[in-house]
Scaffold this motif. Structure first.
Motif, PDB file in Angstrom:
ATOM      1  N   ALA A 230       0.831  -1.206   0.000  1.00 28.44           N
ATOM      2  CA  ALA A 230       0.000   0.000   0.000  1.00 28.44           C
ATOM      3  C   ALA A 230       0.866   1.255   0.000  1.00 28.44           C
ATOM      4  N   MET A 231       1.948   1.247   0.762  1.00 32.32           N
ATOM      5  CA  MET A 231       2.824   2.414   0.846  1.00 32.32           C
ATOM      6  C   MET A 231       3.575   2.632  -0.467  1.00 32.32           C
ATOM      7  N   GLU A 232       3.962   1.553  -1.126  1.00 30.15           N
ATOM      8  CA  GLU A 232       4.630   1.676  -2.422  1.00 30.15           C
ATOM      9  C   GLU A 232       3.682   2.265  -3.458  1.00 30.15           C
ATOM     10  N   ALA A 233       2.421   1.817  -3.435  1.00 28.22           N
ATOM     11  CA  ALA A 233       1.424   2.331  -4.377  1.00 28.22           C
ATOM     12  C   ALA A 233       1.140   3.806  -4.112  1.00 28.22           C
ATOM     13  N   ALA A 234       1.064   4.180  -2.828  1.00 33.10           N
ATOM     14  CA  ALA A 234       0.798   5.574  -2.467  1.00 33.10           C
ATOM     15  C   ALA A 234       1.951   6.472  -2.899  1.00 33.10           C
ATOM     16  N   GLU A 235       3.168   5.971  -2.758  1.00 29.41           N
ATOM     17  CA  GLU A 235       4.336   6.756  -3.153  1.00 29.41           C
ATOM     18  C   GLU A 235       4.329   7.030  -4.649  1.00 29.41           C
ATOM     19  N   SER A 236       3.917   6.040  -5.433  1.00 30.64           N
ATOM     20  CA  SER A 236       3.898   6.218  -6.888  1.00 30.64           C
ATOM     21  C   SER A 236       2.863   7.242  -7.325  1.00 30.64           C
ATOM     22  N   ARG A 237       1.791   7.415  -6.534  1.00 26.61           N
ATOM     23  CA  ARG A 237       0.739   8.374  -6.882  1.00 26.61           C
ATOM     24  C   ARG A 237       0.977   9.744  -6.256  1.00 26.61           C
ATOM     25  N   GLY A 238       1.797   9.792  -5.215  1.00 27.10           N
ATOM     26  CA  GLY A 238       2.063  11.060  -4.547  1.00 27.10           C
ATOM     27  C   GLY A 238       1.147  11.287  -3.357  1.00 27.10           C
ATOM     28  N   PHE A 239       1.536  12.195  -2.491  1.00 28.13           N
ATOM     29  CA  PHE A 239       0.778  12.471  -1.271  1.00 28.13           C
ATOM     30  C   PHE A 239       0.184  13.878  -1.328  1.00 28.13           C
ATOM     31  N   PRO A 240      -0.940  14.090  -0.650  1.00 29.20           N
ATOM     32  CA  PRO A 240      -1.551  15.430  -0.629  1.00 29.20           C
ATOM     33  C   PRO A 240      -0.684  16.442   0.110  1.00 29.20           C
ATOM     34  N   GLU A 241      -0.945  17.714  -0.145  1.00 31.55           N
ATOM     35  CA  GLU A 241      -0.109  18.788   0.388  1.00 31.55           C
ATOM     36  C   GLU A 241      -0.195  18.930   1.907  1.00 31.55           C
ATOM     37  N   TRP A 242      -1.296  18.487   2.498  1.00 32.77           N
ATOM     38  CA  TRP A 242      -1.476  18.750   3.930  1.00 32.77           C
ATOM     39  C   TRP A 242      -0.815  17.697   4.831  1.00 32.77           C
ATOM     40  N   ILE A 243      -0.101  16.736   4.237  1.00 32.30           N
ATOM     41  CA  ILE A 243       0.630  15.771   5.050  1.00 32.30           C
ATOM     42  C   ILE A 243       2.047  15.594   4.494  1.00 32.30           C
ATOM     43  N   THR A 244       2.950  15.179   5.362  1.00 32.74           N
ATOM     44  CA  THR A 244       4.279  14.763   4.918  1.00 32.74           C
ATOM     45  C   THR A 244       4.469  13.328   5.379  1.00 32.74           C
ATOM     46  N   VAL A 245       5.134  12.534   4.567  1.00 32.43           N
ATOM     47  CA  VAL A 245       5.282  11.112   4.872  1.00 32.43           C
ATOM     48  C   VAL A 245       6.730  10.679   4.718  1.00 32.43           C
ATOM     49  N   ASP A 246       7.223   9.930   5.689  1.00 35.18           N
ATOM     50  CA  ASP A 246       8.539   9.307   5.636  1.00 35.18           C
ATOM     51  C   ASP A 246       8.293   7.802   5.497  1.00 35.18           C
ATOM     52  N   LEU A 247       8.387   7.301   4.284  1.00 35.54           N
ATOM     53  CA  LEU A 247       8.069   5.899   4.032  1.00 35.54           C
ATOM     54  C   LEU A 247       9.039   4.948   4.720  1.00 35.54           C
ATOM     55  N   LYS A 248      10.300   5.318   4.791  1.00 36.45           N
ATOM     56  CA  LYS A 248      11.287   4.440   5.415  1.00 36.45           C
ATOM     57  C   LYS A 248      10.992   4.252   6.898  1.00 36.45           C
ATOM     58  N   GLU A 249      10.532   5.317   7.538  1.00 40.23           N
ATOM     59  CA  GLU A 249      10.217   5.251   8.968  1.00 40.23           C
ATOM     60  C   GLU A 249       8.777   4.793   9.224  1.00 40.23           C
ATOM     61  N   GLY A 250       7.971   4.789   8.168  1.00 42.66           N
ATOM     62  CA  GLY A 250       6.576   4.390   8.332  1.00 42.66           C
ATOM     63  C   GLY A 250       5.782   5.364   9.174  1.00 42.66           C
ATOM     64  N   LYS A 251       5.990   6.651   8.927  1.00 39.51           N
ATOM     65  CA  LYS A 251       5.258   7.646   9.710  1.00 39.51           C
ATOM     66  C   LYS A 251       5.067   8.911   8.889  1.00 39.51           C
ATOM     67  N   GLY A 252       4.180   9.752   9.352  1.00 39.52           N
ATOM     68  CA  GLY A 252       3.922  11.009   8.657  1.00 39.52           C
ATOM     69  C   GLY A 252       3.388  12.041   9.617  1.00 39.52           C
ATOM     70  N   THR A 253       3.346  13.281   9.155  1.00 38.69           N
ATOM     71  CA  THR A 253       2.840  14.391   9.967  1.00 38.69           C
ATOM     72  C   THR A 253       1.623  15.009   9.302  1.00 38.69           C
ATOM     73  N   PHE A 254       0.582  15.192  10.077  1.00 40.65           N
ATOM     74  CA  PHE A 254      -0.629  15.861   9.602  1.00 40.65           C
ATOM     75  C   PHE A 254      -0.382  17.358   9.776  1.00 40.65           C
ATOM     76  N   LYS A 255       0.062  18.020   8.726  1.00 38.54           N
ATOM     77  CA  LYS A 255       0.524  19.402   8.838  1.00 38.54           C
ATOM     78  C   LYS A 255      -0.590  20.390   9.128  1.00 38.54           C
TER      79      LYS A 255
END
Length: 209
Positions: A161-186
């Motif tokens: 799921a994370m690989e698929a999400a990375e290929s499509r990109g993430f919305p502007e209101w969040i940042t994601v660190d795939l290697k760490e498996g975490k993100g910030t709701f900006k």
């Protein structure tokens, strides 16, 4: 626990567009709308049927409900909270739905669909600011850090799921660190950043009658 058991592809066909309820299938030619774009049921192929004003308002509400995977009682509570807050009720409504933990987990790629992300949350696979939270409707606040547990990060479906999400990109209101498996709701998303096909104005009119 109550949940919607209606077939997901049938829900998309009822609304006449992809709601992305089945993950990667929605992005492939296996999607039901690619072959059966009409509404479900024996009268679904009949065209020219005109909805009443109430029907138009109801369809707008059902579309938002199905997109975010919430039940009627949950939706009404969210609407009441949106109405109570300062600002435009419609924008508040969509922001609150996007701030649900299952929705944030989906946006961060922890599941291929909101339903799968919701399951990861329920199975104790998600932490908010380092604390385990297994309530899908939990409201994430700007600045919160949402991460996967060690066990969840090892699951093959989560990795896919994370690989698929990375290929499509993430919305502007969040940042994601795939290697760490975490993100910030900006921040809460702006209305212009959300789907233009959702008509929250009709929902306001429906509940104001």
């Amino acid at each position: 626990m109550a949940r919607n058991l209606d077939p997901k592809c049938r829900q998309c066909r009822r609304e006449g567009e992809k709601l992305f309820l089945k993950g990667e299938k929605c992005f492939s030619d296996k999607c039901s709308l690619e072959h059966r774009a009409h509404a479900p049921g024996q009268h679904g192929q009949k065209s020219g049927a005109r909805l009443s004003d109430y029907g138009v308002h109801l369809r707008a509400k059902q579309k938002i409900r199905r997109t975010y995977g919430v039940l009627e009682s949950q939706f009404r509570r969210t609407f009441a909270e949106a109405e109570r807050r300062k600002g435009q009720t419609g924008e508040n409504l969509l922001q609150l739905l996007e701030a649900r933990l299952d929705s944030v987990a989906y946006r961060m790629g922890f599941g291929v669909s909101r339903a799968e992300a919701r399951q990861v949350v329920r199975h104790n696979g998600v932490l908010v600011n380092g604390k385990r939270v297994n309530i899908p409707s939990y409201t994430v606040r700007p600045g919160d850090i949402v991460s996967l547990s060690e066990g969840a990060r090892k699951q093959l479906r989560v990795k896919a799921a994370m690989e698929a999400a990375e290929s499509r990109g993430f919305p502007e209101w969040i940042t994601v660190d795939l290697k760490e498996g975490k993100g910030t709701f900006k921040a809460m998303p702006m209305r212009s950043e959300l789907s233009p096909t959702l008509n929250e104005g009709l929902v306001i009119e429906l509940y104001s009658k």
